[in-house]
Design a protein around this motif. Sequence first.
Motif, PDB file in Angstrom:
ATOM      1  N   ALA A 156     -19.902   1.171 -11.591  1.00 29.25           N
ATOM      2  CA  ALA A 156     -18.519   0.755 -11.790  1.00 29.25           C
ATOM      3  C   ALA A 156     -17.587   1.964 -11.780  1.00 29.25           C
ATOM      4  CB  ALA A 156     -18.391  -0.011 -13.105  1.00 29.25           C
ATOM      5  N   PHE A 157     -17.989   3.041 -12.470  1.00 27.41           N
ATOM      6  CA  PHE A 157     -17.142   4.235 -12.469  1.00 27.41           C
ATOM      7  C   PHE A 157     -17.095   4.859 -11.081  1.00 27.41           C
ATOM      8  CE2 PHE A 157     -17.394   4.365 -17.163  1.00 27.41           C
ATOM      9  CZ  PHE A 157     -16.052   4.536 -17.400  1.00 27.41           C
ATOM     10  N   SER A 158     -18.185   4.738 -10.325  1.00 32.33           N
ATOM     11  CA  SER A 158     -18.138   5.282  -8.963  1.00 32.33           C
ATOM     12  C   SER A 158     -17.154   4.472  -8.132  1.00 32.33           C
ATOM     13  CB  SER A 158     -19.536   5.327  -8.358  1.00 32.33           C
ATOM     14  OG  SER A 158     -19.700   4.356  -7.383  1.00 32.33           O
ATOM     15  N   THR A 159     -17.017   3.160  -8.426  1.00 25.01           N
ATOM     16  CA  THR A 159     -15.995   2.374  -7.727  1.00 25.01           C
ATOM     17  C   THR A 159     -14.606   2.913  -8.053  1.00 25.01           C
ATOM     18  OG1 THR A 159     -17.370   0.409  -7.740  1.00 25.01           O
ATOM     19  CG2 THR A 159     -15.034   0.067  -7.463  1.00 25.01           C
ATOM     20  N   VAL A 160     -14.375   3.283  -9.324  1.00 31.50           N
ATOM     21  CA  VAL A 160     -13.076   3.862  -9.682  1.00 31.50           C
ATOM     22  C   VAL A 160     -12.807   5.105  -8.831  1.00 31.50           C
ATOM     23  CG1 VAL A 160     -11.737   4.917 -11.533  1.00 31.50           C
ATOM     24  CG2 VAL A 160     -13.186   2.975 -12.034  1.00 31.50           C
ATOM     25  N   ALA A 161     -13.833   5.968  -8.697  1.00 26.42           N
ATOM     26  CA  ALA A 161     -13.649   7.187  -7.907  1.00 26.42           C
ATOM     27  C   ALA A 161     -13.332   6.853  -6.453  1.00 26.42           C
ATOM     28  CB  ALA A 161     -14.905   8.049  -7.999  1.00 26.42           C
ATOM     29  N   HIS A 162     -14.042   5.874  -5.899  1.00 24.28           N
ATOM     30  CA  HIS A 162     -13.813   5.550  -4.486  1.00 24.28           C
ATOM     31  C   HIS A 162     -12.468   4.887  -4.269  1.00 24.28           C
ATOM     32  CE1 HIS A 162     -18.303   6.019  -4.263  1.00 24.28           C
ATOM     33  NE2 HIS A 162     -17.817   6.943  -3.521  1.00 24.28           N
ATOM     34  N   VAL A 163     -12.019   4.103  -5.264  1.00 24.02           N
ATOM     35  CA  VAL A 163     -10.669   3.556  -5.164  1.00 24.02           C
ATOM     36  C   VAL A 163      -9.663   4.700  -5.093  1.00 24.02           C
ATOM     37  CG1 VAL A 163      -8.884   2.425  -6.519  1.00 24.02           C
ATOM     38  CG2 VAL A 163     -11.054   1.303  -6.173  1.00 24.02           C
ATOM     39  N   GLY A 164      -9.937   5.776  -5.844  1.00 20.55           N
ATOM     40  CA  GLY A 164      -9.062   6.940  -5.776  1.00 20.55           C
ATOM     41  C   GLY A 164      -8.958   7.467  -4.354  1.00 20.55           C
ATOM     42  N   VAL A 165     -10.099   7.518  -3.648  1.00 21.71           N
ATOM     43  CA  VAL A 165     -10.076   7.978  -2.258  1.00 21.71           C
ATOM     44  C   VAL A 165      -9.245   7.026  -1.398  1.00 21.71           C
ATOM     45  CG1 VAL A 165     -11.500   8.436  -0.242  1.00 21.71           C
ATOM     46  CG2 VAL A 165     -12.284   9.143  -2.498  1.00 21.71           C
ATOM     47  N   MET A 166      -9.447   5.717  -1.605  1.00 25.88           N
ATOM     48  CA  MET A 166      -8.707   4.733  -0.796  1.00 25.88           C
ATOM     49  C   MET A 166      -7.209   4.835  -1.052  1.00 25.88           C
ATOM     50  SD  MET A 166     -11.089   1.459  -1.562  1.00 25.88           S
ATOM     51  CE  MET A 166     -12.857   1.617  -1.506  1.00 25.88           C
ATOM     52  N   VAL A 167      -6.824   4.942  -2.344  1.00 25.75           N
ATOM     53  CA  VAL A 167      -5.393   5.002  -2.673  1.00 25.75           C
ATOM     54  C   VAL A 167      -4.781   6.273  -2.102  1.00 25.75           C
ATOM     55  CG1 VAL A 167      -3.763   5.193  -4.584  1.00 25.75           C
ATOM     56  CG2 VAL A 167      -5.577   3.517  -4.681  1.00 25.75           C
ATOM     57  N   SER A 168      -5.507   7.392  -2.181  1.00 26.60           N
ATOM     58  CA  SER A 168      -4.994   8.618  -1.557  1.00 26.60           C
ATOM     59  C   SER A 168      -4.813   8.404  -0.066  1.00 26.60           C
ATOM     60  CB  SER A 168      -5.952   9.783  -1.772  1.00 26.60           C
ATOM     61  OG  SER A 168      -6.320   9.890  -3.106  1.00 26.60           O
ATOM     62  N   GLY A 169      -5.756   7.674   0.542  1.00 26.75           N
ATOM     63  CA  GLY A 169      -5.682   7.430   1.985  1.00 26.75           C
ATOM     64  C   GLY A 169      -4.452   6.628   2.355  1.00 26.75           C
ATOM     65  N   ILE A 170      -4.183   5.523   1.636  1.00 29.00           N
ATOM     66  CA  ILE A 170      -2.986   4.748   1.990  1.00 29.00           C
ATOM     67  C   ILE A 170      -1.735   5.518   1.597  1.00 29.00           C
ATOM     68  CG2 ILE A 170      -4.103   2.469   1.885  1.00 29.00           C
ATOM     69  CD1 ILE A 170      -2.560   2.116  -0.785  1.00 29.00           C
ATOM     70  N   GLY A 171      -1.862   6.399   0.570  1.00 29.88           N
ATOM     71  CA  GLY A 171      -0.712   7.183   0.143  1.00 29.88           C
ATOM     72  C   GLY A 171      -0.227   8.163   1.195  1.00 29.88           C
ATOM     73  N   LEU A 172      -1.079   8.467   2.191  1.00 28.72           N
ATOM     74  CA  LEU A 172      -0.631   9.352   3.266  1.00 28.72           C
ATOM     75  C   LEU A 172       0.412   8.661   4.140  1.00 28.72           C
ATOM     76  CD1 LEU A 172      -4.052  10.914   4.218  1.00 28.72           C
ATOM     77  CD2 LEU A 172      -2.068  12.156   3.392  1.00 28.72           C
ATOM     78  N   LEU A 173       0.508   7.305   4.022  1.00 26.71           N
ATOM     79  CA  LEU A 173       1.499   6.519   4.757  1.00 26.71           C
ATOM     80  C   LEU A 173       1.439   6.830   6.247  1.00 26.71           C
ATOM     81  CD1 LEU A 173       4.517   7.012   2.338  1.00 26.71           C
ATOM     82  CD2 LEU A 173       2.722   5.293   2.225  1.00 26.71           C
ATOM     83  N   ASP A 174       0.225   6.820   6.773  1.00 25.67           N
ATOM     84  CA  ASP A 174       0.018   7.209   8.150  1.00 25.67           C
ATOM     85  C   ASP A 174      -0.993   6.241   8.754  1.00 25.67           C
ATOM     86  OD1 ASP A 174      -0.052   9.360  10.342  1.00 25.67           O
ATOM     87  OD2 ASP A 174      -2.156   9.118   9.793  1.00 25.67           O
ATOM     88  N   ALA A 175      -0.750   5.855  10.007  1.00 26.75           N
ATOM     89  CA  ALA A 175      -1.603   4.825  10.614  1.00 26.75           C
ATOM     90  C   ALA A 175      -3.054   5.297  10.728  1.00 26.75           C
ATOM     91  CB  ALA A 175      -1.065   4.451  11.982  1.00 26.75           C
ATOM     92  N   ARG A 176      -3.236   6.555  11.096  1.00 22.65           N
ATOM     93  CA  ARG A 176      -4.603   7.029  11.277  1.00 22.65           C
ATOM     94  C   ARG A 176      -5.370   7.005   9.953  1.00 22.65           C
ATOM     95  NH1 ARG A 176      -6.716  12.651  13.891  1.00 22.65           N
ATOM     96  NH2 ARG A 176      -8.878  11.985  13.998  1.00 22.65           N
ATOM     97  N   ALA A 177      -4.702   7.499   8.887  1.00 22.45           N
ATOM     98  CA  ALA A 177      -5.344   7.476   7.576  1.00 22.45           C
ATOM     99  C   ALA A 177      -5.632   6.042   7.167  1.00 22.45           C
ATOM    100  CB  ALA A 177      -4.449   8.148   6.542  1.00 22.45           C
ATOM    101  N   PHE A 178      -4.694   5.141   7.502  1.00 21.97           N
ATOM    102  CA  PHE A 178      -4.900   3.762   7.079  1.00 21.97           C
ATOM    103  C   PHE A 178      -6.082   3.126   7.793  1.00 21.97           C
ATOM    104  CE2 PHE A 178      -3.991  -0.717   6.708  1.00 21.97           C
ATOM    105  CZ  PHE A 178      -3.975  -0.769   5.336  1.00 21.97           C
ATOM    106  N   GLY A 179      -6.213   3.433   9.108  1.00 22.64           N
ATOM    107  CA  GLY A 179      -7.398   2.951   9.828  1.00 22.64           C
ATOM    108  C   GLY A 179      -8.663   3.496   9.178  1.00 22.64           C
ATOM    109  N   GLY A 180      -8.613   4.759   8.751  1.00 23.18           N
ATOM    110  CA  GLY A 180      -9.760   5.356   8.071  1.00 23.18           C
ATOM    111  C   GLY A 180     -10.082   4.631   6.778  1.00 23.18           C
TER     112      GLY A 180
END
Lengths: 118, 603
Positions: free
Chosen positions: B310-334
């Motif tokens: 469960a805590f590893s899910t929290v960490a991975h959500v952090g990666v996802m949120v950082s990814g969408i936070g780039l506000l960039d199509a390529r990052a979002f596809g990633g």
Amino acid sequence: MTALVTHLPFFVAIWVLACGLYGIITSKNLVHLVVCVAVLQSSTYVLLVLVGFREGGAAPVFYDLPLGTLVVDPIVQALMLTDVVVEATVMALLLAMVVRVYERTGVLDPDALLRLRG
Amino acid sequence: MTASAWTPAPVALPLLAAAAVALFGHKVPRFVRTVIAFATSAFTAIVTAGLAWASLGDPIVYWFGDWAPRGQIPLGVCFVVDPIGAGLAALASVLVTAAVTFADRYFDDVQAVFHVLMLAFLGAIAGFCLTGDLFNLFVFFELMSAAAFALCGYKSREPGPLQGAINFGVTNTIGGFLVLDGLTLLYGRTGALNLAQIARTLGGAHDGLVIAAFALITCGFFVKAAVVPLHFWLPDAHAVAPTPVSVVFSGVMVECGVYAVARLYATVFAPSFAGFVPHARGLIIGAGVITALVGGVMCLAQRHLKRLLAFSTVAHVGVMVSGIGLLDARAFGGVATYVLGHGLVKSSLFLTAGMYLHRLRSVDELELRGRGGALPGALFLAGGLALAGAPPFGTFGGESEIEAAADSLGYGWLGIVFTIAAILTAGAVLRAAMRISFGWGPSDGEEDRGERSEETETRPGPGLPLAMWVPAAVLLALAFVLGTLTGLDRALRESALRFQDSSAYAARVLDGVVSAVPSAEPSADDGSSLPRSLLVVVLSCATAFAALFRERIPAGVRKLAVALLGGALRRLRALQSGHVGDYVTWLVLGVACFGALSALLLR
């Protein structure tokens, strides 16, 4: 002064929201806590009513009103009704869990229920 | 029959099946209920995957009851299907299929209500992913939450699950109210609930009301996405929920929160904040980075396997949120690729933890030391490597895309954060896998202080039933195969380009104007991502070995590590108090901080 009056419902919504949150944070009884969630929910009603209200508007039933009469926004009323239904479900569910907690442990204090930590 | 006629099916079918099972479920044997749930969710997976395929060139817009817009004013409610939303719904269907298969042999007594709730949950997620209407989104959000609260407290005879479910229910209901308040403000401003019409009516307006609505809606969905400090409910809920339920919670429900933030930012708020892109990036990436680090550290400190995951899910959500936070199509596809890979791998890991609970009556890493069998051990090890981003699992492709986008935007340091998060989480999973399978490492340590109890859910039986290990193996194999499909990567990148285009979305929904297919430039793989990911894998293994053989580390180094991390860890642990009032206090603080920063930065 007029600005204060027009924005009064807005402040009421924030006040009710704050009351609900304060109640949840300091609650010593799980039933009280669920009721505080319901209080919190009431703030969304106030906000919805504020948004849909039209000064001098009639009820939005066009049975005996000529078309073009100023009415209050019927959509927010539909939204509020949906909100009531959805949250009634959640409240019932939470209360059912509280009943189960009481059956199992004989207490309703959230402090006494700390099985999970760290 | 055209593809668009199938659009309501992913919502209607599971809900109808749920109603049927609720009415007649107790009259038929358990096997029949499992078959109904399996067939419905598998068919939904096929339909949603088909919709994702059909919408590759052009989003499908479906007006319920044929209430198409009159003169650009939408009268009805519409579904707008694009490959990203439909793909998330397909992931949810696949995970529900695996979960109901696993559950058949897992519980002593699978009651009809389990299948009813799982199917209602699936229908709600499908609607959440496909809808193009803001209030509809909220209703599906609440339906998903209500089903999830009940599923979480399914083992309602024990106090642990009840505590987890109440914490989950109260915090997420408050999140729902935040979303509702935000959408009320938007409605008051624009008089619209259709996302496309809100976007068009706002027309890039930028004022206090828009900022407040943005902060409220984003924070509301961040509660569901478990962004620090709104995350406290997640480890409690995921750890106590029955294992098949944890699968769908970690694999897709949390990701739905991330999806909603991305969808609303891209469609509604992006034009308003066009002049404030670096500030908006800083705000969302900041939240993501804190989440990734806190989740990673807490993950390494757990001994309860499900809590660790469960805590590893929290960490991975952090990666996802950082990814969408780039506000960039390529990052979002990633991020889309990453969500797919992570969902499949994490679900497989949860199912493996469920096998340990079934076979060995425990999910406590220290208690299981040296007792694991070959098959769950192999699945757990492979899952740990996949979490580290070992190629070709989907997590690898996704993470390297996000990092490439971050590099080109001048956020290259994000790569270091992702690496740390991957090392911490994968290191923890690998450590547990090696300790359980090979009996390495001491039987006490820092993990000792964590939560350990877990009630068993099954009667002990001989061997591992087929229905248990096959879903876990199939999910892991899917993550492997999807990672090797280069076409998928490209399709997701093109969909992400369209996803980010607010005016094209509004034109498609309101005017029916079909925009040209954006063509993504081929992924400029400079060959640096492969050695990098191998380095992460090696470092994760090294972390696992360091945790296992800590006596052999020189005393000086050990003392330094304890001095550096020990205090922080103790404090972090103390915060996870299990008290719902504390969690709500953090929620209020988090929302206040996010709101204040939005008001300062985006003004």
